[in-house]
Design an enzyme around this catalytic site. Sequence first.
Site, mmCIF file in Angstrom:
data_model
loop_
_atom_site.group_PDB
_atom_site.id
_atom_site.type_symbol
_atom_site.label_atom_id
_atom_site.label_comp_id
_atom_site.label_asym_id
_atom_site.label_seq_id
_atom_site.Cartn_x
_atom_site.Cartn_y
_atom_site.Cartn_z
ATOM 1 N N SER A 27 0.590 -1.169 0.081
ATOM 2 C CA SER A 27 -0.150 0.041 0.170
ATOM 3 C C SER A 27 0.895 1.157 0.095
ATOM 4 O O SER A 27 0.129 2.221 -0.029
ATOM 5 C CB SER A 27 -0.975 0.060 1.239
ATOM 6 N N ASN A 114 -1.007 -2.684 13.278
ATOM 7 C CA ASN A 114 -2.411 -2.443 13.160
ATOM 8 C C ASN A 114 -3.005 -1.149 14.142
ATOM 9 O O ASN A 114 -3.621 -0.527 13.668
ATOM 10 C CB ASN A 114 -3.094 -3.799 14.054
ATOM 11 N N THR A 159 -39.893 25.708 -9.073
ATOM 12 C CA THR A 159 -40.315 24.471 -8.680
ATOM 13 C C THR A 159 -40.431 23.671 -10.036
ATOM 14 O O THR A 159 -41.057 24.204 -10.921
ATOM 15 C CB THR A 159 -41.380 24.525 -7.847
ATOM 16 N N HIS A 160 -39.906 22.301 -10.151
ATOM 17 C CA HIS A 160 -40.074 21.742 -11.142
ATOM 18 C C HIS A 160 -39.189 22.174 -12.299
ATOM 19 O O HIS A 160 -39.769 22.089 -13.544
ATOM 20 C CB HIS A 160 -41.426 21.216 -11.777
ATOM 21 N N SER A 281 -14.463 24.949 -27.894
ATOM 22 C CA SER A 281 -14.531 23.802 -28.654
ATOM 23 C C SER A 281 -13.520 23.731 -29.592
ATOM 24 O O SER A 281 -13.193 24.587 -30.393
ATOM 25 C CB SER A 281 -15.803 23.847 -29.321
ATOM 26 N N LYS A 287 -18.431 28.302 -29.255
ATOM 27 C CA LYS A 287 -18.671 27.679 -27.831
ATOM 28 C C LYS A 287 -17.926 28.454 -26.632
ATOM 29 O O LYS A 287 -16.683 28.594 -26.954
ATOM 30 C CB LYS A 287 -18.467 26.104 -28.116
ATOM 31 N N ASN A 289 -17.888 26.645 -23.022
ATOM 32 C CA ASN A 289 -18.296 25.624 -22.198
ATOM 33 C C ASN A 289 -18.030 25.525 -20.516
ATOM 34 O O ASN A 289 -17.050 25.876 -20.336
ATOM 35 C CB ASN A 289 -17.727 24.139 -22.868
ATOM 36 N N GLU A 294 -19.497 21.287 -15.115
ATOM 37 C CA GLU A 294 -19.915 19.876 -15.430
ATOM 38 C C GLU A 294 -18.688 18.935 -14.891
ATOM 39 O O GLU A 294 -19.389 17.671 -14.519
ATOM 40 C CB GLU A 294 -19.676 19.486 -16.980
ATOM 41 N N TYR A 321 -8.087 -6.695 13.248
ATOM 42 C CA TYR A 321 -7.610 -6.067 11.760
ATOM 43 C C TYR A 321 -7.748 -7.226 10.695
ATOM 44 O O TYR A 321 -7.427 -8.479 10.990
ATOM 45 C CB TYR A 321 -6.309 -5.957 12.014
ATOM 46 N N GLN A 326 -6.855 -2.262 4.344
ATOM 47 C CA GLN A 326 -5.999 -1.590 3.527
ATOM 48 C C GLN A 326 -6.696 -0.968 2.258
ATOM 49 O O GLN A 326 -6.155 0.166 1.836
ATOM 50 C CB GLN A 326 -4.831 -2.645 3.031
ATOM 51 N N LYS A 329 -8.079 3.286 1.939
ATOM 52 C CA LYS A 329 -7.247 4.643 1.889
ATOM 53 C C LYS A 329 -7.473 5.082 0.432
ATOM 54 O O LYS A 329 -7.584 6.213 0.364
ATOM 55 C CB LYS A 329 -5.876 4.638 2.146
HETATM 56 N N1 ARG Z 1 -0.659 -1.411 5.090
HETATM 57 C C1 ARG Z 1 -1.666 -1.652 6.366
HETATM 58 C C2 ARG Z 1 -2.931 -1.289 5.982
HETATM 59 O O1 ARG Z 1 -3.069 -0.149 5.428
HETATM 60 C C3 ARG Z 1 -1.393 -1.512 7.781
HETATM 61 C C4 ARG Z 1 -0.529 -2.790 8.155
HETATM 62 C C5 ARG Z 1 -1.493 -3.922 8.935
HETATM 63 N N2 ARG Z 1 -1.106 -4.835 9.548
HETATM 64 C C6 ARG Z 1 -0.681 -6.071 9.241
HETATM 65 N N3 ARG Z 1 -0.451 -6.844 9.702
HETATM 66 N N4 ARG Z 1 -0.686 -6.361 7.703
HETATM 67 O O2 ARG Z 1 -3.963 -1.550 6.555
#
Ligand code: ARG
Length: 473
Positions: A27, A114, A159-160, A281, A287, A289, A294, A321, A326, A329
């Site tokens: 990650s 964790n 309205t509408h 455009s 145009k 735009n 949008e 956990y 992971q 994110k």
């Molecule tokens: N990279 C992991 C996450 O974003 C953190 C580590 C988690 N712990 C593990 N034992 N894999 O969740």
Amino acid sequence: MDEEYDKAWSGRFDRLADRFTDEFGASLPVDRRMWEEDIRGSIAHARMLAQTGVISGEDAARIEEGLSAIYRDIRDGSFEFSNADEDIHMAIERALVDRVGPAGGRLHTARSRNDQVALDTRMYVKRTALELAAGANGLRTALLAVADAHPGAIMPGYTHLQRAQPVLFAHHLLAYTWMLARDVRRLRFAHDSADSMPLGSAALAGTPFPIDRGLVAERLGFGSVAENSMDAVSDRDFLVDLTYACTVAMVHLSRLCEELVLWSSQEFAFVVMDDAWATGSSIMPQKKNPDFAELVRGKTGRVVGDLTALLVMLKGLPLAYNKDMQEDKPAVFDAVDTLADSFVAVAGMVGTMRVDEGRMRAAVRGGFMAATDLADHLVGQGVPFRDAHEVIGRIVLACEADGRALEDVSLDELRGFSPEFGEDVLAVISADAAVSRRSSRGGSSPDAVSDQFGVARGRLEADREWVASRSPE
Ligand code: ARG
């Protein structure tokens, strides 16, 4: 499947992962943005370990020195991130051990990734909620300024999407400031739900070391310490809260952008987008735009998807956990980045657009919008509302048949439809009078809107103060 790397857990394994599984499990490309939180959290942890006698003061000092050097390297762009590291936590720990040797290996005492990742993401949410609230406040400021610059502009209220009753343009814009005020409240809620310190939960069950979690919480500015280690390492509610706040805010921006798209069309022509906030455009020379409006509208769909991804990822996870987490994110960062940029774009468009008050008034004139007021007038003369509604309906029909506006009908003609029309009825037809009569609290009359301005500015000031009071000096 070729190369093998040296791993933090290599002791237990005969054979180590290869490049594909490393990359699949990593990650780092996503979570490296939390480097600052990770280092601050580790310094607080190391100091606490020394204070409680778990590690020596010299080791803690060496750790802190090493982490500070890494902090500078990452900040200056000279830190070398390696694909061999799974995530930002491993990357920084590896660099620390490279730099300070065995002392660095003591940092992870009484800690697990964790609780470490739970800490970092909470710190990230607290900081981000403040930044996004500042973005919302910036847009509120821009909307208030435009509303303030056009106090007398009257436009059709719809309205509408059918012309309904005339309203002040300022009243229409102020409606969006209230949505944004609620967005700030939701961001504040997300901030507060992240404000509980998880470190010391270790992998899931706590730790036998004599740590002091309160010290870490205080040093990192947390309001409380998480009370259950299993909940602390598996709770991602604060990410759901933040992403939900982002989603609702995007929905609000999307609605405003839809109006900007409509208003800048030739059919409405209520506003003209500034050249800097429009595109041309490649084929049609005429145009101009409203691309950015949008785009915000379009990006809203993706943020709704981010919230869904997060909720579905969490659904069905057993304690504590799980690696699934992971995947939180990418969704959260995408929602946050999209909203932050969208606040800037919408504030830019609103703050620079040219407002055509004449076009708005022309739309009011052709819109039969005095119809309700005419009916109310007859009611004032003693006619039951249902009968009045019927009479005015017939007048509208007659006007439409010969392409006239209500404003073009004379008193004699009106009396042909109902003898009850009084002498003063023509004043009722004026849009200014119609707006001024809507003087109930929260209504569209100039006085009511001026009161509303006062309340909206007060709320904005209070929200600004909240951001300032929570932001690190
Ligand atoms: N990279 C992991 C996450 O974003 C953190 C580590 C988690 N712990 C593990 N034992 N894999 O969740």
